[in-house]
Design a protein around this motif. Structure first.
Motif, PDB file in Angstrom:
ATOM      1  N   ILE A 185       3.594   3.938 -12.242  1.00 29.80           N
ATOM      2  CA  ILE A 185       3.048   3.893 -10.918  1.00 29.80           C
ATOM      3  C   ILE A 185       3.210   2.363 -10.304  1.00 29.80           C
ATOM      4  CG2 ILE A 185       1.192   3.957  -9.338  1.00 29.80           C
ATOM      5  CD1 ILE A 185       0.250   6.354 -10.578  1.00 29.80           C
ATOM      6  N   LEU A 186       2.592   1.517 -11.206  1.00 31.41           N
ATOM      7  CA  LEU A 186       2.705   0.035 -10.913  1.00 31.41           C
ATOM      8  C   LEU A 186       4.323  -0.513 -10.989  1.00 31.41           C
ATOM      9  CD1 LEU A 186      -0.529  -1.473 -12.777  1.00 31.41           C
ATOM     10  CD2 LEU A 186      -0.343  -0.860 -10.233  1.00 31.41           C
ATOM     11  N   ALA A 187       5.008   0.173 -11.898  1.00 34.34           N
ATOM     12  CA  ALA A 187       6.499  -0.322 -11.843  1.00 34.34           C
ATOM     13  C   ALA A 187       7.198  -0.153 -10.655  1.00 34.34           C
ATOM     14  CB  ALA A 187       7.052   0.148 -13.285  1.00 34.34           C
ATOM     15  N   PHE A 188       6.850   0.929 -10.110  1.00 30.96           N
ATOM     16  CA  PHE A 188       7.667   1.483  -8.765  1.00 30.96           C
ATOM     17  C   PHE A 188       6.838   0.787  -7.705  1.00 30.96           C
ATOM     18  CE2 PHE A 188       7.986   5.960 -10.589  1.00 30.96           C
ATOM     19  CZ  PHE A 188       9.583   5.761 -10.865  1.00 30.96           C
ATOM     20  N   THR A 189       5.526   0.286  -7.681  1.00 28.26           N
ATOM     21  CA  THR A 189       4.796  -0.337  -6.575  1.00 28.26           C
ATOM     22  C   THR A 189       5.731  -2.144  -6.491  1.00 28.26           C
ATOM     23  OG1 THR A 189       2.976   0.748  -6.790  1.00 28.26           O
ATOM     24  CG2 THR A 189       2.796  -1.191  -5.618  1.00 28.26           C
ATOM     25  N   GLY A 223       0.799  -1.232   0.101  1.00 25.46           N
ATOM     26  CA  GLY A 223      -0.029   0.056   0.037  1.00 25.46           C
ATOM     27  C   GLY A 223       0.817   1.377  -0.045  1.00 25.46           C
ATOM     28  N   LEU A 224       1.880   1.288   0.728  1.00 21.81           N
ATOM     29  CA  LEU A 224       2.609   2.461   0.761  1.00 21.81           C
ATOM     30  C   LEU A 224       3.342   2.569  -0.488  1.00 21.81           C
ATOM     31  CD1 LEU A 224       4.362   2.298   4.489  1.00 21.81           C
ATOM     32  CD2 LEU A 224       2.569   4.026   3.396  1.00 21.81           C
ATOM     33  N   GLY A 225       4.037   1.496  -0.986  1.00 19.59           N
ATOM     34  CA  GLY A 225       4.478   1.449  -2.463  1.00 19.59           C
ATOM     35  C   GLY A 225       3.726   2.083  -3.343  1.00 19.59           C
ATOM     36  N   LEU A 226       2.488   1.683  -3.397  1.00 16.44           N
ATOM     37  CA  LEU A 226       1.556   2.143  -4.419  1.00 16.44           C
ATOM     38  C   LEU A 226       1.420   3.620  -4.072  1.00 16.44           C
ATOM     39  CD1 LEU A 226      -0.431   1.752  -6.691  1.00 16.44           C
ATOM     40  CD2 LEU A 226      -2.338   1.232  -4.688  1.00 16.44           C
ATOM     41  N   LEU A 227       1.294   4.200  -2.825  1.00 20.80           N
ATOM     42  CA  LEU A 227       0.999   5.536  -2.406  1.00 20.80           C
ATOM     43  C   LEU A 227       2.410   6.310  -2.991  1.00 20.80           C
ATOM     44  CD1 LEU A 227      -0.462   7.870  -1.294  1.00 20.80           C
ATOM     45  CD2 LEU A 227       0.421   7.203   1.051  1.00 20.80           C
ATOM     46  N   MET A 228       3.368   5.989  -2.570  1.00 22.78           N
ATOM     47  CA  MET A 228       4.866   6.379  -2.950  1.00 22.78           C
ATOM     48  C   MET A 228       5.050   6.554  -4.284  1.00 22.78           C
ATOM     49  SD  MET A 228       7.169   5.009   0.376  1.00 22.78           S
ATOM     50  CE  MET A 228       8.669   6.357  -0.286  1.00 22.78           C
ATOM     51  N   GLY A 229       4.507   5.410  -5.356  1.00 22.56           N
ATOM     52  CA  GLY A 229       4.735   5.373  -6.416  1.00 22.56           C
ATOM     53  C   GLY A 229       3.874   6.668  -7.208  1.00 22.56           C
ATOM     54  N   TRP A 230       2.769   6.649  -6.607  1.00 22.84           N
ATOM     55  CA  TRP A 230       1.742   7.697  -7.436  1.00 22.84           C
ATOM     56  C   TRP A 230       2.506   9.152  -6.969  1.00 22.84           C
ATOM     57  CZ3 TRP A 230      -0.940  11.514  -4.121  1.00 22.84           C
ATOM     58  CH2 TRP A 230      -1.666  12.218  -5.048  1.00 22.84           C
ATOM     59  N   ALA A 231       2.776   9.239  -5.638  1.00 23.78           N
ATOM     60  CA  ALA A 231       3.496  10.547  -5.420  1.00 23.78           C
ATOM     61  C   ALA A 231       4.588  10.775  -6.233  1.00 23.78           C
ATOM     62  CB  ALA A 231       3.834  10.797  -3.637  1.00 23.78           C
ATOM     63  N   TYR A 232       5.480   9.959  -6.440  1.00 22.09           N
ATOM     64  CA  TYR A 232       6.646  10.254  -7.452  1.00 22.09           C
ATOM     65  C   TYR A 232       6.353  10.498  -8.937  1.00 22.09           C
ATOM     66  CZ  TYR A 232      11.731   8.989  -8.951  1.00 22.09           C
ATOM     67  OH  TYR A 232      12.855   9.163  -9.281  1.00 22.09           O
ATOM     68  N   TYR A 233       5.300   9.871  -9.334  1.00 21.44           N
ATOM     69  CA  TYR A 233       4.767   9.997 -10.433  1.00 21.44           C
ATOM     70  C   TYR A 233       4.230  11.514 -10.698  1.00 21.44           C
ATOM     71  CZ  TYR A 233       1.589  10.506 -14.759  1.00 21.44           C
ATOM     72  OH  TYR A 233       1.122  10.876 -15.755  1.00 21.44           O
ATOM     73  N   THR A 234       3.339  11.963  -9.483  1.00 18.91           N
ATOM     74  CA  THR A 234       2.986  13.171  -9.446  1.00 18.91           C
ATOM     75  C   THR A 234       4.049  14.385  -9.498  1.00 18.91           C
ATOM     76  OG1 THR A 234       1.157  12.470  -8.466  1.00 18.91           O
ATOM     77  CG2 THR A 234       1.563  14.950  -8.308  1.00 18.91           C
ATOM     78  N   MET A 235       4.961  14.054  -8.787  1.00 21.36           N
ATOM     79  CA  MET A 235       6.281  15.019  -8.792  1.00 21.36           C
ATOM     80  C   MET A 235       6.828  15.035 -10.156  1.00 21.36           C
ATOM     81  SD  MET A 235       9.862  14.630  -6.734  1.00 21.36           S
ATOM     82  CE  MET A 235      10.500  13.351  -7.710  1.00 21.36           C
ATOM     83  N   LEU A 236       7.020  14.110 -10.911  1.00 23.25           N
ATOM     84  CA  LEU A 236       7.615  13.864 -12.100  1.00 23.25           C
ATOM     85  C   LEU A 236       6.605  14.748 -13.123  1.00 23.25           C
ATOM     86  CD1 LEU A 236       8.849  10.436 -12.557  1.00 23.25           C
ATOM     87  CD2 LEU A 236      10.352  12.430 -11.725  1.00 23.25           C
ATOM     88  N   HIS A 237       5.488  14.515 -13.153  1.00 24.67           N
ATOM     89  CA  HIS A 237       4.352  15.010 -13.857  1.00 24.67           C
ATOM     90  C   HIS A 237       4.418  16.617 -13.669  1.00 24.67           C
ATOM     91  CE1 HIS A 237       0.377  16.691 -15.378  1.00 24.67           C
ATOM     92  NE2 HIS A 237       0.581  15.553 -15.929  1.00 24.67           N
ATOM     93  N   ASN A 238       4.697  17.022 -12.515  1.00 27.11           N
ATOM     94  CA  ASN A 238       4.703  18.623 -12.004  1.00 27.11           C
ATOM     95  C   ASN A 238       5.886  19.279 -12.843  1.00 27.11           C
ATOM     96  OD1 ASN A 238       2.353  18.239 -10.736  1.00 27.11           O
ATOM     97  ND2 ASN A 238       3.369  18.220  -8.754  1.00 27.11           N
ATOM     98  N   TYR A 239       6.979  18.581 -12.597  1.00 26.94           N
ATOM     99  CA  TYR A 239       8.347  18.987 -13.200  1.00 26.94           C
ATOM    100  C   TYR A 239       7.991  18.889 -14.662  1.00 26.94           C
ATOM    101  CZ  TYR A 239      10.355  18.288  -8.529  1.00 26.94           C
ATOM    102  OH  TYR A 239      10.455  18.355  -7.295  1.00 26.94           O
ATOM    103  N   SER A 240       7.576  18.198 -15.366  1.00 28.61           N
ATOM    104  CA  SER A 240       7.391  18.203 -16.887  1.00 28.61           C
ATOM    105  C   SER A 240       6.327  19.094 -17.324  1.00 28.61           C
ATOM    106  CB  SER A 240       6.666  16.659 -17.469  1.00 28.61           C
ATOM    107  OG  SER A 240       7.596  15.781 -17.040  1.00 28.61           O
ATOM    108  N   SER A 241       5.536  19.505 -16.348  1.00 29.28           N
ATOM    109  CA  SER A 241       4.654  20.590 -16.906  1.00 29.28           C
ATOM    110  C   SER A 241       5.301  22.041 -16.509  1.00 29.28           C
ATOM    111  CB  SER A 241       3.065  20.524 -15.848  1.00 29.28           C
ATOM    112  OG  SER A 241       3.669  20.833 -14.502  1.00 29.28           O
TER     113      SER A 241
END
Length: 424
Positions: free
Chosen positions: A159-163, A123-141
């Motif tokens: 996200i699933l790869a990180f999890t 569960g934490l891996g899924l949450l941290m993977g989503w947070a990591y993707y959100t961070m990368l998406h914000n930097y891309s924007s």
């Protein structure tokens, strides 16, 4: 240490365990260089080195062996598993059902708690993977082309790869613990930190000769100091009353209650660094990385940050001591088994004395952790070249502690097999 490893290698069973541990670590290091799809690793690494290395993400990057800054499959590393274990450990104190399961459940209770920790890790891996993707998406924007392809499917894959990577790392750590040498989490952290030594050595040779000499002597003295404190303990004498059962006399022996100086290990530093780095991380996310507050308060090189960091280490050291040692429970157990501390009556006086000793040890242990954690910051402010070495008190304590634990584990294994070579 080298003599112990040499003697352990001569025993076939221990040799298999050592080879198995090295094989698992090799698999982990291979996964550390496999990038996740739809991410430009070169752009992310450059952005990380220039902006994010001074935030809490720099700590994650060091603990993951630079995988976090390269968005590899094992980018989250062992952090979800560590966080899940800490959360479950705290919940066993707050939730009576989990506390009963941990204390009275026996082996089956331990297995259930381990199963809960695994689910929490996913569960934490899924949450941290989503947070990591959100961070990368914000930097891309913001103009940084980190994510090469937008959309729901690429986001889901990332996200699933990180999890999945965090779950595999958890499994690898458990395999080392069960079939290898030492604790799996510790060995993976050790491998991650040691993997950064070549880069640190190359950076060291770019400094002046007198700076190199000071750094080498300082690190050697710091390692010796950590080894000394790691084995230091306060031993409270315990005496058991004699009991006559029939014609036999039981009890009467003298023993001691050992309380380690570094009872909390490196966890207070990790917690304190995570909290103290949080404002700088928020400033980085919002783009406010300049100004008086950032440079003199939230920056990891400021003296104000060092003072707050030290106070947080002190607080978490005290917090961990209250979790690990319950003076009332220790006193009651001694009373039930007919034991007592000479000079103190069983019950409340014994609990008060144990609490007094623990308080003194906590103060000394907190000062020790604070000094070790702040030395790299102080050295970095005095010598600019030290900041580029990317070493910290957390890394040094983990490396030295894991090395000592591994040697002790090997010696215990050899002692069980009546091997006397390492005692010569």
């Amino acid at each position: 240490m080298l003599q112990t490893l040499r003697n352990a290698w001569k025993i076939p069973e221990l040799r298999k365990k050592i080879i198995f541990t090295l094989f698992i670590l090799l698999i982990y290091r291979v996964g550390n260089v496999i990038p996740v799809p739809f991410i430009d690793v070169a752009t992310l690494s450059n952005y990380f080195d220039s902006v994010l290395s001074t935030t809490i993400l720099g700590l994650y990057n060091a603990m993951s062996g630079s995988a976090f800054s390269q968005a590899t499959v094992f980018a989250l590393g062992i952090q979800p598993y560590i966080n899940a274990s800490i959360i479950i450990q705290l919940l066993t104190i707050a939730i009576p059902a989990l506390e009963r399961l941990a204390k009275d459940g026996g082996e089956e209770g331990k297995k259930k708690i381990a199963r809960i920790s695994r689910y929490t890790t996913v569960g934490l891996g899924l949450l941290m993977g989503w947070a990591y993707y959100t961070m990368l998406h914000n930097y891309s924007s913001q103009g940084f082309s980190i994510i090469t392809e937008e959309g729901f499917l690429p986001a889901l894959v990332i996200i699933l790869a990180f999890t999945a990577g965090s779950a595999v790392v958890m499994w690898l750590g458990e395999q080392i613990t069960e079939f290898g040498i030492g604790n799996g989490i510790s060995m993976i952290l050790f491998a991650n930190i040691v993997s950064g030594l070549p880069r640190m050595v190359s950076t060291l040779f770019t400094m002046a000769w007198w700076q190199i000499l000071i750094v080498v002597i300082g690190m050697a003295a710091l390692v010796l100091f950590i080894i000394f404190i790691n084995d230091a303990e306060r031993r409270i004498p315990i005496q058991y009353a004699k009991r006559v059962v029939g014609r036999k006399v039981y009890g009467g022996q003298n023993t001691n209650l050992p309380i380690k100086v570094s009872m909390a290990g490196v966890m207070p530093i990790i917690f304190a660094q995570s909290i103290c780095s949080l404002p700088a991380t928020i400033c980085t996310f919002t783009g406010h990385t300049s100004g008086w507050w950032y440079e003199h308060v939230w920056s990891s090189s400021s003296w104000t940050y060092a003072v707050i960091y030290f106070l947080m280490i002190f607080f978490f050291s005290w917090f961990y001591s209250t979790i690990q040692y319950d003076p009332v429970e220790i006193s009651n157990n001694l009373k039930k088994n007919g034991g007592f501390i000479p000079g103190f009556r069983p019950g409340k006086p014994t609990a008060e004395f144990i609490q007094k000793v623990i308080n003194k040890i906590v103060v000394f242990g907190a000062v020790y952790l604070g000094v070790v954690a702040l030395l790299p910051i102080v050295a970095g402010n005095l010598m600019n070249g030290v900041r580029n070495l990317a070493i910290g008190g957390t890394s040094i304590i983990i490396v030295v502690g894991v090395a000592l634990e591994t040697v002790k584990a090997l010696e215990a294994q050899m002692l069980m097999r009546h091997y006397k070579g390492f005692l010569d």
